[in-house]
Design a protein around this motif. Sequence first.
Motif, PDB file in Angstrom:
ATOM      1  N   ASP A   1       0.988  -0.799   0.179  1.00 43.31           N
ATOM      2  CA  ASP A   1      -0.309   0.134   0.216  1.00 43.31           C
ATOM      3  C   ASP A   1       0.560   0.983  -0.419  1.00 43.31           C
ATOM      4  N   GLU A   2       1.782   0.943   1.046  1.00 40.59           N
ATOM      5  CA  GLU A   2       2.875   2.166   1.070  1.00 40.59           C
ATOM      6  C   GLU A   2       3.060   2.755  -0.277  1.00 40.59           C
ATOM      7  N   LEU A   3       4.382   1.527  -1.369  1.00 44.41           N
ATOM      8  CA  LEU A   3       5.118   1.905  -2.073  1.00 44.41           C
ATOM      9  C   LEU A   3       3.743   2.225  -3.750  1.00 44.41           C
ATOM     10  N   VAL A   4       3.177   1.710  -3.598  1.00 46.05           N
ATOM     11  CA  VAL A   4       1.802   2.212  -4.683  1.00 46.05           C
ATOM     12  C   VAL A   4       1.413   3.359  -4.219  1.00 46.05           C
ATOM     13  N   LEU A   5       1.160   3.841  -2.459  1.00 46.04           N
ATOM     14  CA  LEU A   5       0.400   5.252  -2.390  1.00 46.04           C
ATOM     15  C   LEU A   5       1.337   6.480  -2.857  1.00 46.04           C
ATOM     16  N   HIS A   6       3.356   6.018  -2.893  1.00 44.95           N
ATOM     17  CA  HIS A   6       4.020   6.737  -3.082  1.00 44.95           C
ATOM     18  C   HIS A   6       4.457   6.630  -3.988  1.00 44.95           C
ATOM     19  N   PHE A   7       4.742   5.702  -4.567  1.00 43.28           N
ATOM     20  CA  PHE A   7       5.846   5.283  -5.755  1.00 43.28           C
ATOM     21  C   PHE A   7       4.985   5.608  -6.806  1.00 43.28           C
ATOM     22  N   SER A   8       3.347   5.318  -7.226  1.00 46.13           N
ATOM     23  CA  SER A   8       2.834   4.778  -9.187  1.00 46.13           C
ATOM     24  C   SER A   8       3.027   6.243  -9.542  1.00 46.13           C
ATOM     25  N   ASN A   9       2.739   5.924 -10.724  1.00 45.19           N
ATOM     26  CA  ASN A   9       2.426   6.813 -11.318  1.00 45.19           C
ATOM     27  C   ASN A   9       0.788   6.140 -12.745  1.00 45.19           C
ATOM     28  N   HIS A  10       0.161   6.491 -11.984  1.00 49.69           N
ATOM     29  CA  HIS A  10      -1.353   5.740 -12.732  1.00 49.69           C
ATOM     30  C   HIS A  10      -0.961   6.237 -14.052  1.00 49.69           C
ATOM     31  N   ASP A  11      -0.711   7.289 -14.789  1.00 49.31           N
ATOM     32  CA  ASP A  11      -1.042   7.346 -15.676  1.00 49.31           C
ATOM     33  C   ASP A  11       0.716   7.009 -16.711  1.00 49.31           C
ATOM     34  N   PHE A  12       0.813   6.309 -16.272  1.00 49.92           N
ATOM     35  CA  PHE A  12       2.455   5.563 -16.639  1.00 49.92           C
ATOM     36  C   PHE A  12       3.774   6.105 -16.851  1.00 49.92           C
ATOM     37  N   GLY A  13       3.105   8.100 -16.607  1.00 46.42           N
ATOM     38  CA  GLY A  13       4.040   8.777 -17.386  1.00 46.42           C
ATOM     39  C   GLY A  13       4.336   9.071 -18.328  1.00 46.42           C
ATOM     40  N   VAL A  14       3.503   7.721 -20.076  1.00 52.12           N
ATOM     41  CA  VAL A  14       3.458   8.607 -21.234  1.00 52.12           C
ATOM     42  C   VAL A  14       3.217   9.595 -21.528  1.00 52.12           C
ATOM     43  N   LYS A  15       4.526  10.711 -22.154  1.00 47.30           N
ATOM     44  CA  LYS A  15       4.190  12.010 -22.674  1.00 47.30           C
ATOM     45  C   LYS A  15       4.594  12.040 -23.830  1.00 47.30           C
ATOM     46  N   PRO A  16       3.459  12.050 -25.011  1.00 45.45           N
ATOM     47  CA  PRO A  16       4.004  11.749 -26.327  1.00 45.45           C
ATOM     48  C   PRO A  16       5.113  13.238 -27.037  1.00 45.45           C
ATOM     49  N   HIS A  17       5.141  14.105 -26.378  1.00 47.66           N
ATOM     50  CA  HIS A  17       6.004  14.959 -27.241  1.00 47.66           C
ATOM     51  C   HIS A  17       7.202  15.130 -26.300  1.00 47.66           C
ATOM     52  N   LEU A  18       7.561  14.438 -25.605  1.00 44.11           N
ATOM     53  CA  LEU A  18       9.043  13.917 -24.684  1.00 44.11           C
ATOM     54  C   LEU A  18       9.295  13.024 -25.418  1.00 44.11           C
ATOM     55  N   ILE A  19       8.681  12.240 -26.379  1.00 46.65           N
ATOM     56  CA  ILE A  19       8.973  10.538 -26.640  1.00 46.65           C
ATOM     57  C   ILE A  19       8.995  10.697 -28.466  1.00 46.65           C
ATOM     58  N   GLN A  20      10.740  11.035 -28.742  1.00 49.40           N
ATOM     59  CA  GLN A  20      11.842  11.156 -30.005  1.00 49.40           C
ATOM     60  C   GLN A  20      11.015  10.019 -30.719  1.00 49.40           C
ATOM     61  N   ALA A  21      10.815  10.202 -31.932  1.00 53.89           N
ATOM     62  CA  ALA A  21      10.962   9.952 -32.879  1.00 53.89           C
ATOM     63  C   ALA A  21      11.520   8.447 -33.047  1.00 53.89           C
ATOM     64  N   LYS A  22      12.840   8.257 -32.124  1.00 50.72           N
ATOM     65  CA  LYS A  22      13.525   6.627 -32.818  1.00 50.72           C
ATOM     66  C   LYS A  22      12.392   6.253 -31.890  1.00 50.72           C
ATOM     67  N   ASP A  23      11.687   6.704 -30.746  1.00 53.96           N
ATOM     68  CA  ASP A  23      11.460   5.816 -29.994  1.00 53.96           C
ATOM     69  C   ASP A  23      10.165   5.629 -29.909  1.00 53.96           C
ATOM     70  N   ASP A  24       9.908   5.369 -31.275  1.00 51.99           N
ATOM     71  CA  ASP A  24       7.966   5.492 -31.493  1.00 51.99           C
ATOM     72  C   ASP A  24       7.645   4.304 -31.102  1.00 51.99           C
ATOM     73  N   LYS A  25       8.718   3.173 -31.128  1.00 47.64           N
ATOM     74  CA  LYS A  25       8.196   1.587 -30.746  1.00 47.64           C
ATOM     75  C   LYS A  25       7.795   1.163 -29.621  1.00 47.64           C
ATOM     76  N   LEU A  26       8.887   2.570 -29.097  1.00 48.91           N
ATOM     77  CA  LEU A  26       8.618   2.138 -27.122  1.00 48.91           C
ATOM     78  C   LEU A  26       7.313   3.068 -26.683  1.00 48.91           C
ATOM     79  N   TYR A  27       6.918   4.137 -27.317  1.00 51.61           N
ATOM     80  CA  TYR A  27       5.264   4.770 -27.651  1.00 51.61           C
ATOM     81  C   TYR A  27       5.072   3.696 -27.766  1.00 51.61           C
TER      82      TYR A  27
END
Length: 93
Positions: A36-62
Amino acid sequence: MTSTGLVDYFYAMHHTVKNDPTNYLRITRLAYDILDELVLHFSNHDFGVKPHLIQAKDDKLYQILWYIKANVHNGLTVSALAAHFGVSTSYLS
């Protein structure tokens, strides 16, 4: 929760397992408290996916990140995900 508080939970778990390993109820409760503590304090509910920060070469990762996000509750496995995207499991890992 500070890291000291989390350390306290781990210490309590270690102490309980060492001194009273049959106390499954306390061990389970401590495990859930830690989780519970780990999820509460260390999770990123939107998975941190920010399309504008991913470069074109990382398209597969995106694509992989969004696929995981969309299918997180469908029992994904690394091997199935790798097969879906045409990569090896070691590469994906």
